[in-house]
Design an enzyme around this catalytic site. Structure first.
Site, PDB file in Angstrom:
ATOM      1  N   ASP A 267      29.128 -32.556  28.279  1.00  0.00           N
ATOM      2  CA  ASP A 267      27.574 -33.020  28.017  1.00  0.00           C
ATOM      3  C   ASP A 267      27.226 -33.849  29.195  1.00  0.00           C
ATOM      4  O   ASP A 267      27.120 -33.048  30.162  1.00  0.00           O
ATOM      5  CB  ASP A 267      27.558 -33.920  26.951  1.00  0.00           C
ATOM      6  CG  ASP A 267      26.342 -34.211  26.156  1.00  0.00           C
ATOM      7  OD1 ASP A 267      25.678 -33.180  25.608  1.00  0.00           O
ATOM      8  OD2 ASP A 267      25.930 -35.360  26.367  1.00  0.00           O
TER       9      ASP A 267
ATOM     10  N   HIS B 239      29.290 -27.817  20.049  1.00  0.00           N
ATOM     11  CA  HIS B 239      29.096 -28.434  21.607  1.00  0.00           C
ATOM     12  C   HIS B 239      30.337 -29.315  21.882  1.00  0.00           C
ATOM     13  O   HIS B 239      30.637 -29.521  23.070  1.00  0.00           O
ATOM     14  CB  HIS B 239      27.897 -29.431  21.224  1.00  0.00           C
ATOM     15  CG  HIS B 239      27.427 -30.364  22.160  1.00  0.00           C
ATOM     16  ND1 HIS B 239      26.904 -29.539  23.780  1.00  0.00           N
ATOM     17  CD2 HIS B 239      27.519 -31.458  22.535  1.00  0.00           C
ATOM     18  CE1 HIS B 239      26.768 -30.628  24.357  1.00  0.00           C
ATOM     19  NE2 HIS B 239      26.987 -31.705  23.934  1.00  0.00           N
TER      20      HIS B 239
END
Length: 294
Positions: free
Chosen positions: A106, A272
Protein backbone atom coordinates in the site's frame (compact mmCIF):
# COMPACT_ATOMS: atom_id res chain seq x y z
CA UNK A 1 13.35 -25.18 7.36
CA UNK A 2 13.31 -24.24 11.09
CA UNK A 3 10.09 -22.95 12.60
CA UNK A 4 10.11 -19.51 14.22
CA UNK A 5 7.43 -17.83 16.29
CA UNK A 6 6.55 -14.50 17.86
CA UNK A 7 8.80 -15.20 20.84
CA UNK A 8 11.79 -14.82 18.51
CA UNK A 9 10.89 -11.20 17.69
CA UNK A 10 12.86 -8.26 19.06
CA UNK A 11 11.28 -4.84 19.49
CA UNK A 12 13.58 -1.83 19.44
CA UNK A 13 13.69 1.91 18.95
CA UNK A 14 16.30 3.44 16.63
CA UNK A 15 17.19 7.09 15.97
CA UNK A 16 15.96 8.72 12.77
CA UNK A 17 15.24 12.19 11.39
CA UNK A 18 11.70 11.72 12.77
CA UNK A 19 13.13 11.35 16.28
CA UNK A 20 12.95 7.62 16.72
CA UNK A 21 11.42 4.71 14.87
CA UNK A 22 9.99 1.54 16.35
CA UNK A 23 10.77 -1.69 14.57
CA UNK A 24 10.33 -5.41 15.07
CA UNK A 25 13.19 -7.66 14.03
CA UNK A 26 13.45 -11.39 13.53
CA UNK A 27 16.19 -13.59 12.10
CA UNK A 28 19.75 -13.22 10.89
CA UNK A 29 21.06 -12.77 7.36
CA UNK A 30 20.55 -10.24 4.57
CA UNK A 31 18.42 -7.31 5.74
CA UNK A 32 14.84 -7.10 4.42
CA UNK A 33 13.00 -3.93 5.42
CA UNK A 34 9.19 -4.28 5.55
CA UNK A 35 7.03 -1.14 5.24
CA UNK A 36 3.31 -1.22 6.04
CA UNK A 37 0.50 0.80 4.52
CA UNK A 38 -2.56 2.74 5.70
CA UNK A 39 -4.13 2.27 8.21
CA UNK A 40 -1.85 -0.34 9.75
CA UNK A 41 1.45 -0.83 11.61
CA UNK A 42 4.39 -3.22 11.74
CA UNK A 43 1.84 -5.88 12.72
CA UNK A 44 0.71 -6.13 9.09
CA UNK A 45 3.87 -8.23 8.57
CA UNK A 46 3.22 -10.65 11.44
CA UNK A 47 3.04 -13.60 9.02
CA UNK A 48 6.14 -12.62 7.05
CA UNK A 49 8.57 -12.01 9.93
CA UNK A 50 8.89 -15.65 11.04
CA UNK A 51 8.78 -17.00 7.49
CA UNK A 52 11.54 -14.70 6.22
CA UNK A 53 13.61 -15.34 9.34
CA UNK A 54 13.29 -19.09 8.85
CA UNK A 55 14.44 -18.61 5.26
CA UNK A 56 17.69 -16.99 6.42
CA UNK A 57 16.81 -13.29 6.31
CA UNK A 58 17.03 -10.53 8.87
CA UNK A 59 13.43 -9.36 8.58
CA UNK A 60 12.63 -5.93 10.03
CA UNK A 61 9.10 -4.49 10.10
CA UNK A 62 8.95 -0.76 10.82
CA UNK A 63 6.26 1.44 12.30
CA UNK A 64 6.39 4.17 9.65
CA UNK A 65 6.79 7.74 10.95
CA UNK A 66 3.48 8.83 12.47
CA UNK A 67 2.32 5.31 13.31
CA UNK A 68 2.42 3.08 16.36
CA UNK A 69 5.40 3.61 18.65
CA UNK A 70 7.39 5.69 16.16
CA UNK A 71 7.73 9.44 16.55
CA UNK A 72 4.91 11.66 15.29
CA UNK A 73 6.25 15.09 14.29
CA UNK A 74 3.65 17.85 14.55
CA UNK A 75 4.22 19.55 11.19
CA UNK A 76 2.19 18.23 8.25
CA UNK A 77 5.15 18.71 5.91
CA UNK A 78 7.25 16.39 8.08
CA UNK A 79 5.49 13.48 6.36
CA UNK A 80 6.68 14.21 2.82
CA UNK A 81 8.08 11.28 0.91
CA UNK A 82 11.74 12.27 1.01
CA UNK A 83 11.58 12.45 4.81
CA UNK A 84 10.30 8.87 4.89
CA UNK A 85 13.10 7.75 2.57
CA UNK A 86 15.63 9.22 5.00
CA UNK A 87 13.93 7.33 7.83
CA UNK A 88 14.52 4.09 5.95
CA UNK A 89 18.16 4.94 5.37
CA UNK A 90 18.50 5.71 9.07
CA UNK A 91 17.07 2.29 9.97
CA UNK A 92 19.60 0.52 7.74
CA UNK A 93 22.44 2.49 9.31
CA UNK A 94 21.15 2.00 12.87
CA UNK A 95 21.11 -1.76 12.30
CA UNK A 96 24.76 -1.67 11.28
CA UNK A 97 24.07 -2.51 7.65
CA UNK A 98 25.09 -0.80 4.42
CA UNK A 99 22.28 -2.04 2.17
CA UNK A 100 18.88 -3.70 2.30
CA UNK A 101 16.07 -5.12 0.25
CA UNK A 102 12.99 -2.97 0.81
CA UNK A 103 9.46 -4.40 0.55
CA UNK A 104 6.30 -2.37 1.00
CA UNK A 105 2.53 -2.73 0.90
CA UNK A 106 0.00 0.00 0.00
CA UNK A 107 1.59 3.36 0.95
CA UNK A 108 4.56 1.30 2.05
CA UNK A 109 4.96 0.14 -1.55
CA UNK A 110 5.20 3.74 -2.74
CA UNK A 111 7.65 4.56 0.05
CA UNK A 112 9.69 1.47 -0.85
CA UNK A 113 9.70 2.36 -4.54
CA UNK A 114 10.78 5.94 -3.85
CA UNK A 115 13.50 4.71 -1.51
CA UNK A 116 14.87 2.47 -4.26
CA UNK A 117 14.58 5.27 -6.82
CA UNK A 118 16.27 7.97 -4.74
CA UNK A 119 18.82 5.85 -2.85
CA UNK A 120 19.88 2.95 -5.09
CA UNK A 121 23.17 2.95 -3.18
CA UNK A 122 21.31 1.67 -0.10
CA UNK A 123 18.31 -0.26 -1.43
CA UNK A 124 19.54 -3.03 -3.70
CA UNK A 125 16.15 -4.53 -4.57
CA UNK A 126 12.50 -3.61 -4.09
CA UNK A 127 9.31 -5.59 -3.61
CA UNK A 128 5.93 -3.92 -4.16
CA UNK A 129 2.68 -5.35 -2.80
CA UNK A 130 -0.73 -4.17 -4.07
CA UNK A 131 0.36 -0.75 -5.38
CA UNK A 132 2.43 -0.80 -8.59
CA UNK A 133 5.23 1.63 -9.31
CA UNK A 134 4.30 4.79 -11.15
CA UNK A 135 7.23 7.14 -11.85
CA UNK A 136 7.07 10.67 -10.47
CA UNK A 137 5.68 13.35 -12.75
CA UNK A 138 2.48 13.90 -14.65
CA UNK A 139 -0.32 16.21 -13.50
CA UNK A 140 -0.42 17.63 -9.98
CA UNK A 141 -1.89 14.88 -7.73
CA UNK A 142 -4.54 17.03 -6.08
CA UNK A 143 -5.94 17.89 -9.50
CA UNK A 144 -6.04 14.23 -10.52
CA UNK A 145 -7.84 13.11 -7.37
CA UNK A 146 -10.31 15.97 -7.59
CA UNK A 147 -11.52 14.47 -10.89
CA UNK A 148 -11.58 10.83 -9.80
CA UNK A 149 -14.64 10.82 -7.58
CA UNK A 150 -17.10 11.97 -10.19
CA UNK A 151 -20.16 13.26 -8.37
CA UNK A 152 -18.80 11.93 -5.08
CA UNK A 153 -15.65 13.06 -3.31
CA UNK A 154 -12.68 10.72 -3.80
CA UNK A 155 -11.33 9.38 -0.52
CA UNK A 156 -7.85 10.87 -1.06
CA UNK A 157 -9.36 14.32 -1.48
CA UNK A 158 -11.42 13.72 1.67
CA UNK A 159 -8.23 13.03 3.63
CA UNK A 160 -6.54 16.25 2.54
CA UNK A 161 -7.92 18.73 5.06
CA UNK A 162 -6.33 18.37 8.52
CA UNK A 163 -8.77 17.37 11.21
CA UNK A 164 -11.66 16.46 8.94
CA UNK A 165 -11.23 12.70 8.70
CA UNK A 166 -9.91 12.53 12.26
CA UNK A 167 -13.22 13.89 13.55
CA UNK A 168 -15.09 11.03 11.88
CA UNK A 169 -12.68 8.18 12.52
CA UNK A 170 -11.24 8.70 15.98
CA UNK A 171 -14.48 8.34 17.99
CA UNK A 172 -14.73 4.70 16.78
CA UNK A 173 -11.51 3.54 15.14
CA UNK A 174 -12.44 -0.11 15.42
CA UNK A 175 -15.88 0.30 13.88
CA UNK A 176 -14.50 2.51 11.10
CA UNK A 177 -12.05 -0.19 10.02
CA UNK A 178 -14.51 -3.10 9.93
CA UNK A 179 -18.07 -3.64 11.18
CA UNK A 180 -17.92 -5.89 14.22
CA UNK A 181 -20.00 -8.65 12.67
CA UNK A 182 -18.27 -8.70 9.27
CA UNK A 183 -14.58 -9.35 9.84
CA UNK A 184 -12.81 -10.95 6.85
CA UNK A 185 -11.51 -14.48 7.28
CA UNK A 186 -7.91 -13.31 7.45
CA UNK A 187 -8.41 -10.87 10.35
CA UNK A 188 -9.24 -12.08 13.85
CA UNK A 189 -10.80 -10.05 16.61
CA UNK A 190 -7.41 -10.07 18.33
CA UNK A 191 -5.70 -8.78 15.16
CA UNK A 192 -8.21 -5.95 14.88
CA UNK A 193 -7.62 -5.12 18.52
CA UNK A 194 -3.92 -4.61 17.77
CA UNK A 195 -4.46 -2.35 14.77
CA UNK A 196 -7.28 -0.31 16.29
CA UNK A 197 -5.60 -0.07 19.67
CA UNK A 198 -2.60 1.74 18.24
CA UNK A 199 -4.76 4.41 16.60
CA UNK A 200 -6.93 4.76 19.68
CA UNK A 201 -3.72 5.60 21.52
CA UNK A 202 -2.05 7.84 18.92
CA UNK A 203 -4.90 9.29 16.90
CA UNK A 204 -5.03 9.26 13.09
CA UNK A 205 -3.23 12.49 12.19
CA UNK A 206 0.25 11.04 11.68
CA UNK A 207 -1.11 8.40 9.31
CA UNK A 208 -3.34 10.82 7.41
CA UNK A 209 -0.56 13.37 6.97
CA UNK A 210 0.96 11.12 4.32
CA UNK A 211 -1.99 11.95 2.06
CA UNK A 212 -1.55 15.66 2.78
CA UNK A 213 1.90 15.78 1.21
CA UNK A 214 1.23 14.39 -2.24
CA UNK A 215 1.57 17.76 -3.98
CA UNK A 216 4.77 18.45 -2.02
CA UNK A 217 6.10 15.05 -3.12
CA UNK A 218 5.26 15.91 -6.72
CA UNK A 219 7.40 19.03 -6.39
CA UNK A 220 10.21 17.37 -4.41
CA UNK A 221 10.59 14.54 -6.92
CA UNK A 222 10.41 16.65 -10.08
CA UNK A 223 14.00 15.75 -10.97
CA UNK A 224 12.97 12.07 -11.07
CA UNK A 225 9.99 12.58 -13.39
CA UNK A 226 9.54 9.50 -15.56
CA UNK A 227 12.54 7.72 -14.03
CA UNK A 228 12.57 3.91 -13.92
CA UNK A 229 13.71 1.79 -10.99
CA UNK A 230 16.52 -0.40 -12.28
CA UNK A 231 17.21 -2.66 -9.28
CA UNK A 232 15.75 -6.17 -9.18
CA UNK A 233 12.06 -5.84 -8.36
CA UNK A 234 8.94 -7.85 -7.54
CA UNK A 235 5.23 -7.09 -7.74
CA UNK A 236 2.40 -8.98 -6.05
CA UNK A 237 -1.17 -7.75 -6.42
CA UNK A 238 -4.67 -9.02 -5.74
CA UNK A 239 -7.02 -9.79 -8.59
CA UNK A 240 -9.93 -8.23 -6.66
CA UNK A 241 -7.97 -5.16 -5.56
CA UNK A 242 -9.06 -1.82 -7.01
CA UNK A 243 -5.39 -0.84 -7.15
CA UNK A 244 -4.73 -3.40 -9.85
CA UNK A 245 -7.70 -2.04 -11.81
CA UNK A 246 -7.34 1.72 -11.75
CA UNK A 247 -3.55 1.35 -11.92
CA UNK A 248 -3.66 -1.33 -14.61
CA UNK A 249 -1.75 0.93 -17.00
CA UNK A 250 1.08 1.15 -14.48
CA UNK A 251 1.34 -2.64 -14.39
CA UNK A 252 1.35 -2.77 -18.20
CA UNK A 253 4.21 -0.25 -18.19
CA UNK A 254 6.50 -2.37 -16.00
CA UNK A 255 8.87 -3.29 -18.87
CA UNK A 256 9.76 0.42 -19.09
CA UNK A 257 9.31 1.54 -15.48
CA UNK A 258 10.74 -1.57 -13.76
CA UNK A 259 13.35 -2.91 -16.21
CA UNK A 260 14.81 -5.03 -13.39
CA UNK A 261 11.49 -6.77 -12.69
CA UNK A 262 12.11 -10.46 -12.09
CA UNK A 263 8.61 -11.56 -11.01
CA UNK A 264 5.07 -10.19 -11.18
CA UNK A 265 2.04 -11.99 -9.75
CA UNK A 266 -1.70 -11.26 -9.59
CA UNK A 267 -3.36 -13.51 -7.00
CA UNK A 268 -6.81 -14.61 -8.17
CA UNK A 269 -9.62 -13.97 -5.71
CA UNK A 270 -7.40 -11.85 -3.47
CA UNK A 271 -8.13 -8.31 -2.34
CA UNK A 272 -5.88 -5.48 -1.23
CA UNK A 273 -4.20 -6.90 1.90
CA UNK A 274 -2.27 -9.59 0.08
CA UNK A 275 0.30 -10.48 2.74
CA UNK A 276 -2.47 -11.06 5.27
CA UNK A 277 -5.14 -12.53 2.99
CA UNK A 278 -2.74 -14.95 1.30
CA UNK A 279 0.05 -15.16 3.84
CA UNK A 280 1.48 -18.54 2.84
CA UNK A 281 1.41 -17.77 -0.87
CA UNK A 282 2.92 -14.32 -0.38
CA UNK A 283 5.64 -15.78 1.84
CA UNK A 284 6.53 -18.34 -0.80
CA UNK A 285 6.69 -15.72 -3.55
CA UNK A 286 8.82 -13.39 -1.42
CA UNK A 287 11.21 -16.12 -0.35
CA UNK A 288 11.62 -17.46 -3.89
CA UNK A 289 12.31 -13.94 -5.16
CA UNK A 290 14.78 -13.15 -2.40
CA UNK A 291 16.61 -16.41 -3.00
CA UNK A 292 17.20 -15.43 -6.61
CA UNK A 293 18.66 -11.99 -5.89
CA UNK A 294 22.34 -11.45 -6.64
Amino acid sequence: MPQMSAVDRTHRLVPSPAGRLHLVEQGDGPLVLLLHGFPESWYAWRHQLPALAAAGCRAVAVDVRGYGRSSRPAAVEAYRMLELVEDNVAVVEALGERSAVVVGHDWGATIAATSALVRPDVFRAVGLLSVPYTPPGGPRPSEVFARMGGEEEFYVSYFQRPGRAEAEVEPDVRGWRFPADRLPHWLSEADLDVFAGEFERTGMTGALNRYRNMDRDWEDLADFAGAPIRQPSLFIGGGLDASTTWLAAAIESFPATLPGLTASHILDGCGHFVQQERAAETNRLLIDWLAGLP
